[in-house]
Design an enzyme around this catalytic site. Sequence first.
Site, short mmCIF file in Angstrom:
data_model
loop_
_atom_site.label_atom_id
_atom_site.label_comp_id
_atom_site.label_asym_id
_atom_site.label_seq_id
_atom_site.Cartn_x
_atom_site.Cartn_y
_atom_site.Cartn_z
N THR A 77 -29.56 35.54 -23.77
CA THR A 77 -28.43 34.69 -24.02
C THR A 77 -28.88 33.01 -24.01
O THR A 77 -29.85 32.72 -23.90
CB THR A 77 -27.49 34.58 -22.54
N SER A 99 -30.50 37.44 -19.47
CA SER A 99 -30.19 36.18 -19.27
C SER A 99 -31.22 35.17 -19.78
O SER A 99 -32.19 35.56 -19.39
CB SER A 99 -29.50 35.77 -17.96
N ASP A 100 -30.93 33.99 -20.08
CA ASP A 100 -31.91 32.97 -20.05
C ASP A 100 -32.08 32.49 -18.52
O ASP A 100 -31.49 33.05 -17.94
CB ASP A 100 -31.62 31.77 -20.77
N ASP A 101 -33.19 31.84 -18.20
CA ASP A 101 -33.44 31.66 -16.93
C ASP A 101 -32.30 30.82 -16.11
O ASP A 101 -31.69 29.88 -16.67
CB ASP A 101 -34.65 30.67 -16.94
N MET A 102 -31.71 31.58 -15.13
CA MET A 102 -30.89 31.30 -14.50
C MET A 102 -30.74 29.97 -13.58
O MET A 102 -30.06 29.39 -12.89
CB MET A 102 -30.31 32.24 -13.57
#
Length: 372
Positions: free
Chosen positions: A255, A292-295
């Site tokens: 994402t 996800s990209d890094d949350m």
Amino acid sequence: MHYYFKLIFFSLLIISVTTFCNNSETNPTIEEKIGQMLMIGFQGFEVADTSHVIRDIETYYTGGIILFDYDVPTGSSDRNIDNYEQVQQLNSQLQNLSATPLFIAIDQEGGRVARLKTNRDFPRTVSAQYLGEQQGVDSTRFYAAEQSDLLNKLGFNVNFAPVVDLNTNPENPVIGQLERSYSADPDVVTNHAEAVIKAHQERDLLPVIKHFPGHGSAWNDSHVGMADVTETWESIELEPYRLLIEKPLSFGVMTAHVLNENLDAELPATLSKDIQTGILRDSLNFNGVLFSDDMQMDAIRTFYGLEFAIEKAILAGVDILVFANNSVYQPNIVPDAVNIIKELVNEGVITEERIDQSYQRIINAKRDLGLL
């Protein structure tokens, strides 16, 4: 007669153990399913007895690890990657900790974004922009094969590449200026990305294309704040995803932490069900693993609380929540995330059926890679 009794006893014992193992695999606990939905980063060139990563894998069933060459919180190159033998040994140590084989991931795009660098005696790489400017995709095939061979031998099985963002804004500080995009032309991007994906597939690696639904037009960097693409994003940025999904290829999707009010008036793409389920799953028919990209990047961490971000990401359709521990370092992020997700399930905010969806996608992907 005594011999036959012993034979029956041992036969029943084998059946019991086999049944137990099969039940354990086919009937995982909610904790095991949640653990598979997490990917984390940690500090260390080896697995030390004091490292939280041991607890995260053995106690919380964490399903994925991501390695880096540089530790942002300390401003040091002492992170996870020193040399070939060390990385190979570290990945082996990590796998030996886990009952269910791990996803072990890296960002090895080439050019400016390559965790395996020449100063650590790894092969030279070139940028996506350089490759996109060549005639045809022969050079892309060559470098993709070389990189995939290397990653496979080192024990990686997930690579967060290739980038399929269109280079619609060459001044974009995190895409265009870093030469991470093949082209502004979706057909060129698709052709090069397909070559990279195939090279990974042939070597039992899961490539992950990024950043959905498109980060190329942004004027700012989602690592350090919210990237708003409402006025710059165009629907053509979905074309590489559509074209690649239609092909018989196996890959994941990552994402983007971008806000696009034309697609979701309130939430950034990572947290948006309208974008991740409505567009990616329902309209484009993507059925693979969604990362996800890094949350912990600023675009999420400083705008939303951890519980809110986790809830919305899972409801949006994200299968694996990535906590790289490389924007900030939070040793207890795994137990904190597990407890939050369990509470959301207990409260009925997130159904166990929704957890099962992600768990099955993850297990199927691991099985397709030959890990199970």
